[in-house]
Design a protein around this motif. Structure first.
Motif, PDB file in Angstrom:
ATOM      1  N   GLU A   1      13.282 -59.396  81.944  1.00  0.00           N
ATOM      2  CA  GLU A   1      12.748 -60.734  81.699  1.00  0.00           C
ATOM      3  C   GLU A   1      13.614 -61.833  82.301  1.00  0.00           C
ATOM      4  N   TRP A   2      14.946 -61.711  82.151  1.00  0.00           N
ATOM      5  CA  TRP A   2      15.822 -62.775  82.629  1.00  0.00           C
ATOM      6  C   TRP A   2      15.895 -62.803  84.152  1.00  0.00           C
ATOM      7  N   LEU A   3      15.838 -61.635  84.779  1.00  0.00           N
ATOM      8  CA  LEU A   3      15.803 -61.598  86.244  1.00  0.00           C
ATOM      9  C   LEU A   3      14.514 -62.224  86.759  1.00  0.00           C
ATOM     10  N   GLN A   4      13.421 -61.909  86.077  1.00  0.00           N
ATOM     11  CA  GLN A   4      12.136 -62.487  86.469  1.00  0.00           C
ATOM     12  C   GLN A   4      12.154 -64.004  86.322  1.00  0.00           C
ATOM     13  N   LEU A   5      12.700 -64.493  85.197  1.00  0.00           N
ATOM     14  CA  LEU A   5      12.777 -65.936  84.981  1.00  0.00           C
ATOM     15  C   LEU A   5      13.637 -66.600  86.049  1.00  0.00           C
ATOM     16  N   GLY A   6      14.767 -65.959  86.390  1.00  0.00           N
ATOM     17  CA  GLY A   6      15.636 -66.515  87.413  1.00  0.00           C
ATOM     18  C   GLY A   6      14.967 -66.581  88.770  1.00  0.00           C
ATOM     19  N   TYR A   7      14.274 -65.499  89.151  1.00  0.00           N
ATOM     20  CA  TYR A   7      13.608 -65.492  90.457  1.00  0.00           C
ATOM     21  C   TYR A   7      12.483 -66.513  90.495  1.00  0.00           C
ATOM     22  N   HIS A   8      11.714 -66.605  89.417  1.00  0.00           N
ATOM     23  CA  HIS A   8      10.619 -67.579  89.379  1.00  0.00           C
ATOM     24  C   HIS A   8      11.151 -69.009  89.440  1.00  0.00           C
ATOM     25  N   THR A   9      12.303 -69.251  88.823  1.00  0.00           N
ATOM     26  CA  THR A   9      12.904 -70.584  88.895  1.00  0.00           C
ATOM     27  C   THR A   9      13.296 -70.928  90.327  1.00  0.00           C
ATOM     28  N   VAL A  10      13.935 -69.971  91.005  1.00  0.00           N
ATOM     29  CA  VAL A  10      14.316 -70.184  92.405  1.00  0.00           C
ATOM     30  C   VAL A  10      13.077 -70.375  93.266  1.00  0.00           C
ATOM     31  N   LEU A  11      12.030 -69.601  93.004  1.00  0.00           N
ATOM     32  CA  LEU A  11      10.797 -69.711  93.775  1.00  0.00           C
ATOM     33  C   LEU A  11      10.126 -71.066  93.551  1.00  0.00           C
ATOM     34  N   LEU A  12      10.163 -71.557  92.309  1.00  0.00           N
ATOM     35  CA  LEU A  12       9.586 -72.863  92.014  1.00  0.00           C
ATOM     36  C   LEU A  12      10.363 -73.973  92.717  1.00  0.00           C
ATOM     37  N   ILE A  13      11.687 -73.884  92.701  1.00  0.00           N
ATOM     38  CA  ILE A  13      12.508 -74.873  93.404  1.00  0.00           C
ATOM     39  C   ILE A  13      12.200 -74.845  94.896  1.00  0.00           C
ATOM     40  N   SER A  14      12.071 -73.641  95.456  1.00  0.00           N
ATOM     41  CA  SER A  14      11.763 -73.533  96.887  1.00  0.00           C
ATOM     42  C   SER A  14      10.381 -74.085  97.200  1.00  0.00           C
ATOM     43  N   ALA A  15       9.441 -73.996  96.235  1.00  0.00           N
ATOM     44  CA  ALA A  15       8.114 -74.574  96.435  1.00  0.00           C
ATOM     45  C   ALA A  15       8.193 -76.099  96.508  1.00  0.00           C
ATOM     46  N   PHE A  16       9.007 -76.704  95.625  1.00  0.00           N
ATOM     47  CA  PHE A  16       9.207 -78.150  95.693  1.00  0.00           C
ATOM     48  C   PHE A  16       9.865 -78.537  97.016  1.00  0.00           C
ATOM     49  N   VAL A  17      10.829 -77.737  97.449  1.00  0.00           N
ATOM     50  CA  VAL A  17      11.492 -77.990  98.730  1.00  0.00           C
ATOM     51  C   VAL A  17      10.490 -77.880  99.875  1.00  0.00           C
ATOM     52  N   MET A  18       9.602 -76.877  99.801  1.00  0.00           N
ATOM     53  CA  MET A  18       8.616 -76.664 100.857  1.00  0.00           C
ATOM     54  C   MET A  18       7.650 -77.839 100.987  1.00  0.00           C
ATOM     55  N   TRP A  19       7.226 -78.402  99.863  1.00  0.00           N
ATOM     56  CA  TRP A  19       6.263 -79.501  99.899  1.00  0.00           C
ATOM     57  C   TRP A  19       6.910 -80.852 100.192  1.00  0.00           C
ATOM     58  N   PHE A  20       8.230 -80.955 100.053  1.00  0.00           N
ATOM     59  CA  PHE A  20       8.894 -82.247 100.229  1.00  0.00           C
ATOM     60  C   PHE A  20       8.657 -82.868 101.605  1.00  0.00           C
ATOM     61  N   PRO A  21       8.767 -82.139 102.720  1.00  0.00           N
ATOM     62  CA  PRO A  21       8.527 -82.774 104.027  1.00  0.00           C
ATOM     63  C   PRO A  21       7.127 -83.346 104.181  1.00  0.00           C
ATOM     64  N   VAL A  22       6.175 -82.845 103.415  1.00  0.00           N
ATOM     65  CA  VAL A  22       4.786 -83.322 103.528  1.00  0.00           C
ATOM     66  C   VAL A  22       4.558 -84.547 102.655  1.00  0.00           C
ATOM     67  N   PHE A  23       5.060 -84.529 101.435  1.00  0.00           N
ATOM     68  CA  PHE A  23       4.835 -85.626 100.484  1.00  0.00           C
ATOM     69  C   PHE A  23       6.147 -86.335 100.160  1.00  0.00           C
ATOM     70  N   CYS A  24       6.967 -86.533 101.173  1.00  0.00           N
ATOM     71  CA  CYS A  24       8.275 -87.134 100.998  1.00  0.00           C
ATOM     72  C   CYS A  24       8.160 -88.560 100.456  1.00  0.00           C
ATOM     73  N   PRO A  25       8.723 -88.842  99.280  1.00  0.00           N
ATOM     74  CA  PRO A  25       8.638 -90.196  98.718  1.00  0.00           C
ATOM     75  C   PRO A  25       9.731 -91.127  99.219  1.00  0.00           C
ATOM     76  N   ILE A  26      10.694 -90.601  99.981  1.00  0.00           N
ATOM     77  CA  ILE A  26      11.834 -91.397 100.437  1.00  0.00           C
ATOM     78  C   ILE A  26      11.677 -91.686 101.928  1.00  0.00           C
ATOM     79  N   PRO A  27      11.443 -92.932 102.322  1.00  0.00           N
ATOM     80  CA  PRO A  27      11.180 -93.245 103.739  1.00  0.00           C
ATOM     81  C   PRO A  27      12.256 -92.760 104.692  1.00  0.00           C
ATOM     82  N   GLU A  28      13.538 -92.895 104.308  1.00  0.00           N
ATOM     83  CA  GLU A  28      14.609 -92.516 105.229  1.00  0.00           C
ATOM     84  C   GLU A  28      14.740 -91.004 105.397  1.00  0.00           C
ATOM     85  N   MET A  29      14.078 -90.220 104.549  1.00  0.00           N
ATOM     86  CA  MET A  29      14.116 -88.763 104.680  1.00  0.00           C
ATOM     87  C   MET A  29      12.805 -88.186 105.182  1.00  0.00           C
ATOM     88  N   ASN A  30      11.877 -89.062 105.541  1.00  0.00           N
ATOM     89  CA  ASN A  30      10.568 -88.616 106.025  1.00  0.00           C
ATOM     90  C   ASN A  30      10.685 -88.225 107.500  1.00  0.00           C
TER      91      ASN A  30
END
Length: 285
Positions: free
Chosen positions: A148-177
């Motif tokens: 269970e804890w390994l699964q939770l850890g991997y899913h957390t990393v995967l969720l963070i990577s999903a936010f990272v993946m979408w950031f270049p598309v929906f970047c809210p910070i002009p200087e990082m767009n």
């Protein structure tokens, strides 16, 4: 369908409390920011987007979808992943103003440097899709589901990577767009291509490839374990196409509207200059 779990197994009240607290903190920060004339205000549409993203997160992680996906139905597991990784980050990024993201992620130099590195388009693109594909390797997924804890850890990393993946598309910070609209279209297309192999592996498999679902009793009649597995791949692929297609349309029409507004502004300037060839003194004797 028989009772397959108690209330606390089907609905996660702890996670619901966390979501409510996050929503409350967000509302207080928005109220404070909107009352400060030096900060950009957060529109009602942005706030609605953020709250909708939080609601989708709870539906994906705290509702019966999570319980069914972990114990009985692979198709529910894939629906959960579609919600958490392909949908939630979009609405959260749209709902976050630049000043809030700067305060949360860019104040600390170490976090700022790591975040800036990970959100480089090519790194973000390959990081998420690599982690997603690795997760769906049968021996990896079966191993994680048994711990269970390994699964939770991997899913957390995967969720963070999903936010990272979408950031270049929906970047809210002009200087990082970093991406133009045309490059964002290509970026989304590339995401769709990289996600396809994992879905194809599941859809076209002629045997059950995940041991954890081999001996479960599916709580729905007329749905075999293999059919459920293939249905999971279809759900992921179809919803991915819908989400990515909608994102492409959103980016394209936003690009079109901005280009059109810029052309109208230029036409207005040219018209004004033609009417005032001497700086507004064309009526002077």
């Amino acid at each position: 369908m028989n009772q397959i779990g108690g209330f606390f197994e089907l609905w996660n009240p702890v996670l619901l409390l966390v979501v409510i607290v996050v929503g409350y903190v967000y509302s207080r920060l928005v109220a404070k920011g909107n009352g400060n004339s030096t900060d950009e205000s957060v529109s009602g549409t942005q706030q609605l987007s953020f709250y909708f993203g939080l609601a989708l997160f709870y539906i994906g992680q705290g509702s019966p979808i999570n319980f069914l996906g972990h114990h009985y139905l692979f198709s529910m597991h894939m629906l959960q992943q579609t919600l958490l990784y392909l949908t939630v980050p979009i609405f959260i990024w749209i709902g976050l103003p630049a000043w809030m993201v700067r305060a949360l992620l860019l104040k600390n130099s170490i976090i700022r440097g790591l975040f800036s590195f990970l959100t480089r388009p090519l790194i973000a693109l390959f990081l998420f899709n690599m982690l997603f594909s690795i997760y769906h390797m049968p021996f990896i997924m079966d191993g994680l589901m048994r711990h269970e804890w390994l699964q939770l850890g991997y899913h957390t990393v995967l969720l963070i990577s999903a936010f990272v993946m979408w950031f270049p598309v929906f970047c809210p910070i002009p200087e990082m767009n970093r991406l133009s609209e045309l490059k964002k279209l290509a970026y989304i297309f590339g995401n769709g291509v990289l996600l396809t192999p994992a879905c194809a592996l599941i859809i076209f498999a002629d045997t059950v490839i995940y041991d954890m679902y081999t001996n479960v009793t599916i709580p729905f009649a007329h749905l075999s374990t293999l059919d459920d597995q293939q249905l999971g791949g279809v759900i992921m692929k179809v919803l991915q196409e819908v989400i990515y297609g909608g994102t492409l349309a959103y980016i394209f029409f936003r690009w079109y509207r901005r280009e059109r507004n810029e052309e109208e502004d230029l036409d207005a300037i040219h018209t004004h200059d033609n009417m005032n060839p001497q700086g507004g003194n064309w009526n002077r004797a």
